[in-house]
Motif scaffolding. Sequence first.
Motif, PDB file in Angstrom:
ATOM      1  N   GLY A  59       0.823  -1.195   0.000  1.00 18.12           N
ATOM      2  CA  GLY A  59       0.000   0.000   0.000  1.00 18.12           C
ATOM      3  C   GLY A  59       0.857   1.244   0.000  1.00 18.12           C
ATOM      4  N   ARG A  60       0.203   2.361   0.071  1.00 20.10           N
ATOM      5  CA  ARG A  60       0.895   3.642   0.089  1.00 20.10           C
ATOM      6  C   ARG A  60       0.212   4.559   1.072  1.00 20.10           C
ATOM      7  N   CYS A  61       1.034   5.433   1.608  1.00 15.91           N
ATOM      8  CA  CYS A  61       0.459   6.501   2.406  1.00 15.91           C
ATOM      9  C   CYS A  61      -0.419   7.345   1.488  1.00 15.91           C
ATOM     10  N   PRO A  62      -1.670   7.552   1.876  1.00 16.64           N
ATOM     11  CA  PRO A  62      -2.566   8.299   0.985  1.00 16.64           C
ATOM     12  C   PRO A  62      -2.151   9.752   0.797  1.00 16.64           C
ATOM     13  N   ARG A  63      -1.282  10.258   1.646  1.00 17.84           N
ATOM     14  CA  ARG A  63      -0.917  11.676   1.504  1.00 17.84           C
ATOM     15  C   ARG A  63       0.432  11.869   0.839  1.00 17.84           C
ATOM     16  N   CYS A  64       1.470  11.187   1.324  1.00 16.41           N
ATOM     17  CA  CYS A  64       2.793  11.407   0.743  1.00 16.41           C
ATOM     18  C   CYS A  64       3.187  10.274  -0.197  1.00 16.41           C
ATOM     19  N   LEU A  65       2.307   9.279  -0.341  1.00 11.00           N
ATOM     20  CA  LEU A  65       2.500   8.179  -1.297  1.00 11.00           C
ATOM     21  C   LEU A  65       3.716   7.320  -0.978  1.00 11.00           C
ATOM     22  N   ARG A  66       4.153   7.391   0.251  1.00  9.84           N
ATOM     23  CA  ARG A  66       5.255   6.545   0.672  1.00  9.84           C
ATOM     24  C   ARG A  66       4.821   5.076   0.603  1.00  9.84           C
ATOM     25  N   PRO A  67       5.560   4.245  -0.122  1.00  7.08           N
ATOM     26  CA  PRO A  67       5.148   2.847  -0.271  1.00  7.08           C
ATOM     27  C   PRO A  67       5.468   2.029   0.981  1.00  7.08           C
ATOM     28  N   VAL A  68       4.660   1.035   1.233  1.00  6.35           N
ATOM     29  CA  VAL A  68       4.915   0.134   2.352  1.00  6.35           C
ATOM     30  C   VAL A  68       4.528  -1.271   1.919  1.00  6.35           C
ATOM     31  N   THR A  69       5.344  -2.242   2.346  1.00  4.88           N
ATOM     32  CA  THR A  69       5.090  -3.640   1.991  1.00  4.88           C
ATOM     33  C   THR A  69       5.207  -4.502   3.234  1.00  4.88           C
ATOM     34  N   PHE A  70       4.244  -5.355   3.437  1.00  2.64           N
ATOM     35  CA  PHE A  70       4.297  -6.337   4.521  1.00  2.64           C
ATOM     36  C   PHE A  70       4.349  -7.713   3.885  1.00  2.64           C
ATOM     37  N   GLN A  71       5.412  -8.450   4.178  1.00  2.00           N
ATOM     38  CA  GLN A  71       5.507  -9.805   3.639  1.00  2.00           C
ATOM     39  C   GLN A  71       4.615 -10.741   4.449  1.00  2.00           C
ATOM     40  N   VAL A  72       3.997 -11.671   3.749  1.00  2.00           N
ATOM     41  CA  VAL A  72       3.169 -12.670   4.416  1.00  2.00           C
ATOM     42  C   VAL A  72       4.051 -13.856   4.790  1.00  2.00           C
TER      43      VAL A  72
END
Length: 85
Positions: A59-72
């Motif tokens: 996903g991304r921060c809706p404001r600064c669009l910083r990406p984030v990934t959580f591995q399953v």
Amino acid sequence: MSADSRDYKLDLSSRPPSVAPAATPQVPASLRPFLSVHFACCGVYTRIYRSPDASSYRGRCPRCLRPVTFQVAASGTDSRFFVVY
Ligand SMILES: [Zn+2]
């Protein structure tokens, strides 16, 4: 107002019997697993949904669009709420 009546019928008949958005996901959104993520960078909360291959949540921060990934991972946490700093 025969012209108006004809236009109205045309508008109705131009619609397909069953309307489906072109980008319909394979799994309904209500069934897709998601994480609740609080982005501390901007103080906003959002949900990020699991990727189609089920290997991660992205996903991304809706404001600064910083990406984030959580591995399953099978041994991972059962937590569904995370804070991203
Ligand atoms: Zn942010």
